[in-house]
Scaffold this motif. Structure first.
Motif, PDB file in Angstrom:
ATOM      1  N   CYS A  13      -4.669  -2.297   1.088  1.00  8.98           N
ATOM      2  CA  CYS A  13      -4.267  -2.074   2.487  1.00  8.98           C
ATOM      3  C   CYS A  13      -5.409  -1.555   3.354  1.00  8.98           C
ATOM      4  O   CYS A  13      -6.295  -0.854   2.869  1.00  8.98           O
ATOM      5  CB  CYS A  13      -3.114  -1.078   2.514  1.00  8.98           C
ATOM      6  N   ALA A  24      -1.409   4.745   4.836  1.00 11.92           N
ATOM      7  CA  ALA A  24      -1.293   3.614   3.906  1.00 11.92           C
ATOM      8  C   ALA A  24      -1.003   4.110   2.490  1.00 11.92           C
ATOM      9  O   ALA A  24      -0.157   3.541   1.792  1.00 11.92           O
ATOM     10  CB  ALA A  24      -2.571   2.773   3.936  1.00 11.92           C
ATOM     11  N   ALA A  29       0.388   2.090  -0.776  1.00 12.96           N
ATOM     12  CA  ALA A  29      -0.758   1.229  -1.091  1.00 12.96           C
ATOM     13  C   ALA A  29      -1.283   1.548  -2.488  1.00 12.96           C
ATOM     14  O   ALA A  29      -1.380   2.712  -2.863  1.00 12.96           O
ATOM     15  CB  ALA A  29      -1.871   1.445  -0.064  1.00 12.96           C
ATOM     16  N   VAL A  32      -6.817   1.192  -0.899  1.00 14.67           N
ATOM     17  CA  VAL A  32      -7.126   1.056   0.531  1.00 14.67           C
ATOM     18  C   VAL A  32      -8.583   0.638   0.655  1.00 14.67           C
ATOM     19  O   VAL A  32      -9.403   0.969  -0.201  1.00 14.67           O
ATOM     20  CB  VAL A  32      -6.914   2.380   1.298  1.00 14.67           C
ATOM     21  N   ILE A 282      -3.889  -6.951   2.849  1.00 10.68           N
ATOM     22  CA  ILE A 282      -3.325  -6.939   4.197  1.00 10.68           C
ATOM     23  C   ILE A 282      -4.467  -6.685   5.162  1.00 10.68           C
ATOM     24  O   ILE A 282      -5.244  -5.742   4.982  1.00 10.68           O
ATOM     25  CB  ILE A 282      -2.247  -5.835   4.314  1.00 10.68           C
ATOM     26  N   ILE A 292       0.658   0.159  10.312  1.00 11.14           N
ATOM     27  CA  ILE A 292       0.277   0.267   8.897  1.00 11.14           C
ATOM     28  C   ILE A 292       1.475   0.749   8.074  1.00 11.14           C
ATOM     29  O   ILE A 292       1.776   0.199   7.005  1.00 11.14           O
ATOM     30  CB  ILE A 292      -0.912   1.256   8.725  1.00 11.14           C
ATOM     31  N   VAL A 296       2.872  -1.825   5.319  1.00  7.08           N
ATOM     32  CA  VAL A 296       2.593  -1.439   3.935  1.00  7.08           C
ATOM     33  C   VAL A 296       3.887  -1.130   3.189  1.00  7.08           C
ATOM     34  O   VAL A 296       4.102  -1.595   2.072  1.00  7.08           O
ATOM     35  CB  VAL A 296       1.618  -0.239   3.872  1.00  7.08           C
TER      36      VAL A 296
END
Lengths: 337, 308
Positions: A13, A24, A29, A32, A282, A292, A296
């Motif tokens: 993410c 995130a 996530a 990241v 993403i 986000i 997410v």
């Protein structure tokens, strides 16, 4: 850990800021990705990205919650500026990032030599779209994962997977670039800022919205009008490959490259996993925290459902792009080409 | 203090970007072979693998003709490699010991390991670290990306001289700005790449894209997007040679390329004044504006006039 298990449906993410990174991670996530505040990454926008101190705190935050941090060093250092990329890599290694996302051969070689234990991911900016190209980077620099260009169909991805020794990551959601990434100088042609060397595409400083005498609104990038909108229309941000132009066969003006659509592969997630995709990316380091959080967490639920053998709720996924045109791009059919 | 005169750069002709028919190609190269002061010619289809059979049709005759004209011939590989036929063509080309090859996609690097080869402008060689890495595996000549700025070109040329590697810069012709998996020629006519019917053959000069307020902007060439302007580094030839750039590349355009080659020959030999050459280049290019913005770190479409 050179022989760790390949990832299964890892959710990768965007984190444009430390706050977005925490959002995130909290939204689920698995990893990241982020960059430093300079041209060493392809989202070198004002107000975005991390200082080394922020990255250090963010790595701790992510690691405490079981998430990985991938550092994007995915631009091309022009001769004379290489030290900036080398220093960014060395800083990232010192701060304990889990992997580097690279495009430039020189940058990959530096990290492979100076930080041999670190994972290297090949950025979409490297445009490696064949097993041979991917194997070159794996052989030479020990690349462990390739982010595939958004130009391949799922059957093509499946074939590639059988012929490469590394993981595959594909984009599943967000802005849909039309040109082969890492091979586009359109922004530099109009503005003097290079996507490859300076990390910018359609820089805001060169964007202008001009009201014409007839009430229409022109969007401009540098010296060029990218599109023109009627009084009732919503003007899009001027990106060259999403503009409308005139051609001899299209004197009325048309989207010569692509309509302003965003990518949404939510309906293809099971097929992508089946084809051998290890990680879903993403797009959107420039997006707000609320965006986000929504995107997410929705994809987190979907991936968890698929892993549990349950069909995910498509309505939630499709609602993410409500009001916007969306596409499955090249992934669904080669007729896109 | 004596100053050594910089070595004279070689003049090259890059691969034809457009879909010119075999007949046009034969005629074009025959005239280059006989009349143009060009040292080396890059041949082969670089943009679209669907066009390759037409190009290969004319190739043996073209190569023989160019060789008889005293030109060194280099075979350029595809810039985009994704489909099985593109992978096969690339692998076959780099495996061909008898040919000198220019690689334009990392797919070609895998098979080229240890073999002598050249690296083309689509390969993104922006710095000495990348150059050294490629040279270690057999590269002996590199054409830099068209958007490189002068200070970086100078550093790359210096490194090239140091390690005995040729450094080439495009000095004339439309700038290749982008490639895509999608064919924009087909798209303009409501078709796709797979059923394109070679619409691009009708546009020998590319398909012009004009902004909605009437400014010529880009040229579509199948999956490739080119600049409307011709890059023209006439005023910059002396500086490029002084930096140690070893090869100057002209890209084939629908202008009198023999005349263009003669102008750049005059510039590299110092027998023609840059302002005179640029004026004649503008005349030859007729309605197509010239540009040198990339070199000077400005928007690529701009043309900066040399300071007297």
């Amino acid at each position: 850990m050179p022989f760790d298990e390949p990832a299964i449906a890892e959710l990768v993410c965007p984190a444009g800021t430390p706050a977005a990174l925490r959002t995130a991670v909290d939204a689920g996530a698995d990893a990241v990705y982020c960059g430093f505040q300079n041209e060493t990454n392809a989202r070198n926008f004002p107000g975005l990205n991390f200082t080394p101190e922020e990255l250090e705190a963010s790595v701790a935050y992510a690691h405490d919650r079981g998430a990985k941090v991938l550092l994007a060093l995915n631009t091309y250092p022009p001769a004379g500026r290489f030290a900036l990329w080398r220093d960014a890599a060395d800083t990232g290694a010192r701060l304990g990032v889990d992997a580097f996302i690279v495009a430039d051969i020189g940058v990959a070689a530096h990290i492979a030599r100076a930080h041999p234990g670190k994972r290297l991911h090949l950025s979409v900016q490297a445009a490696a779209s064949s097993p041979e190209a991917i194997r070159y980077y794996c052989n030479e620099f020990g690349v462990r994962r390739v982010v595939l260009p958004r130009i391949l169909t799922i059957p093509e991805i499946r074939k590639i997977k059988r012929e490469i020794p590394c993981e595959i990551e594909t984009f599943i959601f967000g802005n849909h670039g039309l040109m082969v990434e890492g091979r586009c100088s359109l922004t530099n042609y109009a503005t003097g800022c290079s996507t490859n060397m300076d990390g910018v595409c359609s820089p805001a400083a060169d964007v202008e919205y001009a009201r014409e005498e007839d009430g229409s609104l022109s969007t401009r990038l540098g010296a060029f009008t990218i599109d023109r909108f009627g009084p009732g229309d919503t003007a899009g941000y001027p990106t060259i490959c999403k503009g409308r132009y005139l051609a001899p066969a299209r004197p009325e003006g048309y989207y010569a490259f692509e309509e302003p659509v965003s990518l949404n592969l939510s309906q293809l997630l099971p097929e992508l996993i089946d084809a051998g995709v290890n990680a879903f990316k993403i797009e959107g380091r420039q997006r707000s925290r609320s965006y986000i959080r929504t995107v997410v967490s929705t994809f987190r639920d979907a991936v968890d459902d698929i892993r549990a053998g349950v069909l995910p709720d498509m309505a939630d996924l499709l609602a993410l792009t409500e009001g916007q045109k969306q596409t499955q791009g090249a992934f669904e059919t080669k007729k896109w080409r | 203090m004596t100053q050594t005169r910089p070595a004279r750069a070689a003049l090259t002709l890059g691969p034809i970007a457009y879909h010119w028919s075999p007949r046009i190609r034969r005629d074009f190269y025959a005239r280059i072979a006989d009349e143009a002061p060009i040292d080396a010619v890059y041949v082969g289809e670089v943009v679209c693998s669907k066009r390759a059979p037409f190009v290969e049709d004319a190739l043996p005759e073209v190569v023989e003709r160019l060789r008889r004209g005293g030109k060194r011939v280099i075979h350029s590989s595809l810039a985009e490699v994704m489909l099985p036929r593109e992978r096969k063509a690339t692998a076959a080309l780099v495996a061909e010991d008898a040919l000198e090859v220019e690689i334009n996609n990392a797919a070609g690097l895998l098979g080229a390991d240890g073999r002598r080869h050249r690296i083309g402008p689509f390969m993104n060689v922006y710095n000495a670290e990348t150059l050294d890495e490629l040279v270690r595996r057999g590269a002996e000549h590199v054409c830099l990306p068209v958007e490189m700025r002068a200070p970086s070109i100078a550093l790359m040329a210096a490194r090239g001289q140091q390690i005995g590697v040729g450094i080439e810069v495009q000095v004339f012709g439309r700038a290749p700005l982008a490639t895509s998996a999608r064919c924009y020629h087909a798209r303009a006519h409501g078709r796709t790449k797979d059923n394109c019917r070679f619409l691009c053959e009708k546009d020998r000069d590319g398909m012009p894209l004009t902004t909605r307020d009437g400014s010529p902007f880009l040229r579509v060439n199948g999956i490739q997007t080119l600049s409307e302007t011709y890059v023209a580094l006439g005023d910059e030839v002396a500086a490029l040679q002084a930096m140690g750039v070893s090869h100057l590349r002209l890209m084939p355009e629908l202008v009198d390329m023999v005349a263009v080659a003669r102008l750049f020959d005059g510039l590299r030999c110092g027998t023609m004044a840059p302002d005179e050459a640029t004026a004649r280049l503008a005349e030859l290019s007729a309605r197509t504006p010239l540009s040198n913005g990339f070199y000077h770190g400005k928007p690529g479409h701009r043309h900066l006039v040399a300071q007297a």
